[in-house]
Design a protein around this motif. Structure first.
Motif, mmCIF file in Angstrom:
data_model
loop_
_atom_site.group_PDB
_atom_site.id
_atom_site.type_symbol
_atom_site.label_atom_id
_atom_site.label_comp_id
_atom_site.label_asym_id
_atom_site.label_seq_id
_atom_site.Cartn_x
_atom_site.Cartn_y
_atom_site.Cartn_z
ATOM 1 N N ALA A 60 0.832 -1.200 0.000
ATOM 2 C CA ALA A 60 0.000 0.000 0.000
ATOM 3 C C ALA A 60 0.872 1.258 0.000
ATOM 4 N N GLU A 61 1.970 1.221 0.732
ATOM 5 C CA GLU A 61 2.849 2.387 0.799
ATOM 6 C C GLU A 61 3.580 2.611 -0.518
ATOM 7 N N ARG A 62 4.033 1.538 -1.150
ATOM 8 C CA ARG A 62 4.772 1.663 -2.403
ATOM 9 C C ARG A 62 3.861 1.999 -3.575
ATOM 10 N N GLY A 63 2.694 1.399 -3.572
ATOM 11 C CA GLY A 63 1.780 1.599 -4.686
ATOM 12 C C GLY A 63 1.978 0.603 -5.813
ATOM 13 N N TYR A 64 2.897 -0.315 -5.651
ATOM 14 C CA TYR A 64 3.137 -1.354 -6.651
ATOM 15 C C TYR A 64 3.688 -2.591 -5.949
ATOM 16 N N VAL A 65 3.651 -3.702 -6.669
ATOM 17 C CA VAL A 65 4.111 -4.962 -6.098
ATOM 18 C C VAL A 65 5.630 -5.036 -6.206
ATOM 19 N N ALA A 66 6.284 -5.248 -5.067
ATOM 20 C CA ALA A 66 7.736 -5.413 -5.020
ATOM 21 C C ALA A 66 8.046 -6.287 -3.811
ATOM 22 N N TYR A 67 9.193 -6.905 -3.840
ATOM 23 C CA TYR A 67 9.609 -7.770 -2.741
ATOM 24 C C TYR A 67 10.692 -7.072 -1.936
ATOM 25 N N GLY A 68 10.467 -6.974 -0.637
ATOM 26 C CA GLY A 68 11.428 -6.302 0.222
ATOM 27 C C GLY A 68 11.616 -7.061 1.524
ATOM 28 N N GLY A 69 12.085 -6.362 2.508
ATOM 29 C CA GLY A 69 12.403 -6.953 3.798
ATOM 30 C C GLY A 69 11.213 -7.458 4.577
ATOM 31 N N GLU A 70 10.023 -7.064 4.182
ATOM 32 C CA GLU A 70 8.828 -7.538 4.896
ATOM 33 C C GLU A 70 8.669 -9.057 4.793
ATOM 34 N N TRP A 71 9.283 -9.649 3.792
ATOM 35 C CA TRP A 71 9.212 -11.103 3.625
ATOM 36 C C TRP A 71 10.123 -11.849 4.591
ATOM 37 N N LEU A 72 10.968 -11.133 5.299
ATOM 38 C CA LEU A 72 11.861 -11.757 6.271
ATOM 39 C C LEU A 72 11.240 -11.857 7.669
ATOM 40 N N THR A 73 10.002 -11.445 7.820
ATOM 41 C CA THR A 73 9.362 -11.429 9.133
ATOM 42 C C THR A 73 9.304 -12.827 9.741
ATOM 43 N N LEU A 74 8.807 -13.801 9.029
ATOM 44 C CA LEU A 74 8.687 -15.159 9.569
ATOM 45 C C LEU A 74 10.051 -15.765 9.904
ATOM 46 N N PRO A 75 11.030 -15.724 8.998
ATOM 47 C CA PRO A 75 12.334 -16.290 9.376
ATOM 48 C C PRO A 75 12.975 -15.589 10.564
ATOM 49 N N LEU A 76 12.825 -14.278 10.664
ATOM 50 C CA LEU A 76 13.413 -13.547 11.792
ATOM 51 C C LEU A 76 12.738 -13.904 13.107
ATOM 52 N N ILE A 77 11.432 -14.094 13.090
ATOM 53 C CA ILE A 77 10.725 -14.509 14.311
ATOM 54 C C ILE A 77 11.196 -15.887 14.739
ATOM 55 N N LEU A 78 11.305 -16.819 13.804
ATOM 56 C CA LEU A 78 11.742 -18.171 14.153
ATOM 57 C C LEU A 78 13.188 -18.183 14.653
ATOM 58 N N MET A 79 14.050 -17.353 14.057
ATOM 59 C CA MET A 79 15.423 -17.264 14.546
ATOM 60 C C MET A 79 15.470 -16.660 15.949
ATOM 61 N N ALA A 80 14.647 -15.647 16.203
ATOM 62 C CA ALA A 80 14.611 -15.025 17.529
ATOM 63 C C ALA A 80 14.138 -16.018 18.587
ATOM 64 N N VAL A 81 13.168 -16.848 18.243
ATOM 65 C CA VAL A 81 12.678 -17.854 19.185
ATOM 66 C C VAL A 81 13.777 -18.862 19.497
ATOM 67 N N GLU A 82 14.510 -19.308 18.488
ATOM 68 C CA GLU A 82 15.606 -20.259 18.711
ATOM 69 C C GLU A 82 16.711 -19.646 19.563
ATOM 70 N N ILE A 83 17.041 -18.396 19.297
ATOM 71 C CA ILE A 83 18.068 -17.721 20.091
ATOM 72 C C ILE A 83 17.612 -17.583 21.535
ATOM 73 N N ALA A 84 16.352 -17.203 21.738
ATOM 74 C CA ALA A 84 15.834 -17.056 23.102
ATOM 75 C C ALA A 84 15.865 -18.390 23.843
ATOM 76 N N ARG A 85 15.496 -19.461 23.178
ATOM 77 C CA ARG A 85 15.542 -20.779 23.818
ATOM 78 C C ARG A 85 16.972 -21.168 24.175
ATOM 79 N N ASN A 86 17.922 -20.859 23.303
ATOM 80 C CA ASN A 86 19.324 -21.169 23.589
ATOM 81 C C ASN A 86 19.849 -20.344 24.761
ATOM 82 N N VAL A 87 19.466 -19.076 24.833
ATOM 83 C CA VAL A 87 19.909 -18.222 25.931
ATOM 84 C C VAL A 87 19.336 -18.718 27.252
ATOM 85 N N VAL A 88 18.068 -19.078 27.251
ATOM 86 C CA VAL A 88 17.447 -19.598 28.475
ATOM 87 C C VAL A 88 18.114 -20.904 28.897
#
Length: 82
Positions: free
Chosen positions: A31-59
């Motif tokens: 909506a902000e761009r006004g056209y279809v493009a691929y950017g960093g928003e597609w990294l949301t799921l992998p970054l969340i899963l990596m953060a969960v793994e890091i948190a589990r390792n730290v704990v």
């Protein structure tokens, strides 16, 4: 295949959250761009899963380190130490 099923079962809540956030971020970015493009928003799921793994390792590491304190006797003698 069993490992993948186990990973999905263990992280199903985080996968659902990541997919929902990815969908919302992609919609906002398009909506902000006004056209279809691929950017960093597609990294949301992998970054969340990596953060969960890091948190589990730290704990896990913190639990291990705090349990090591129990290996010492009050008089200074060691027990159960490698």
């Amino acid at each position: 295949m069993r490992g993948i099923k186990r990973y999905i079962a263990r992280n199903k809540i985080w996968i659902a959250v990541g997919l929902a956030l990815t969908w919302a971020f992609v919609k906002m970015a398009y909506a902000e761009r006004g056209y279809v493009a691929y950017g960093g928003e597609w990294l949301t799921l992998p970054l969340i899963l990596m953060a969960v793994e890091i948190a589990r390792n730290v704990v896990g590491t913190a639990r291990y380190l705090f349990e090591m304190e129990d290996d010492y006797e009050p008089d200074g003698n060691r027990r159960n130490c490698i």
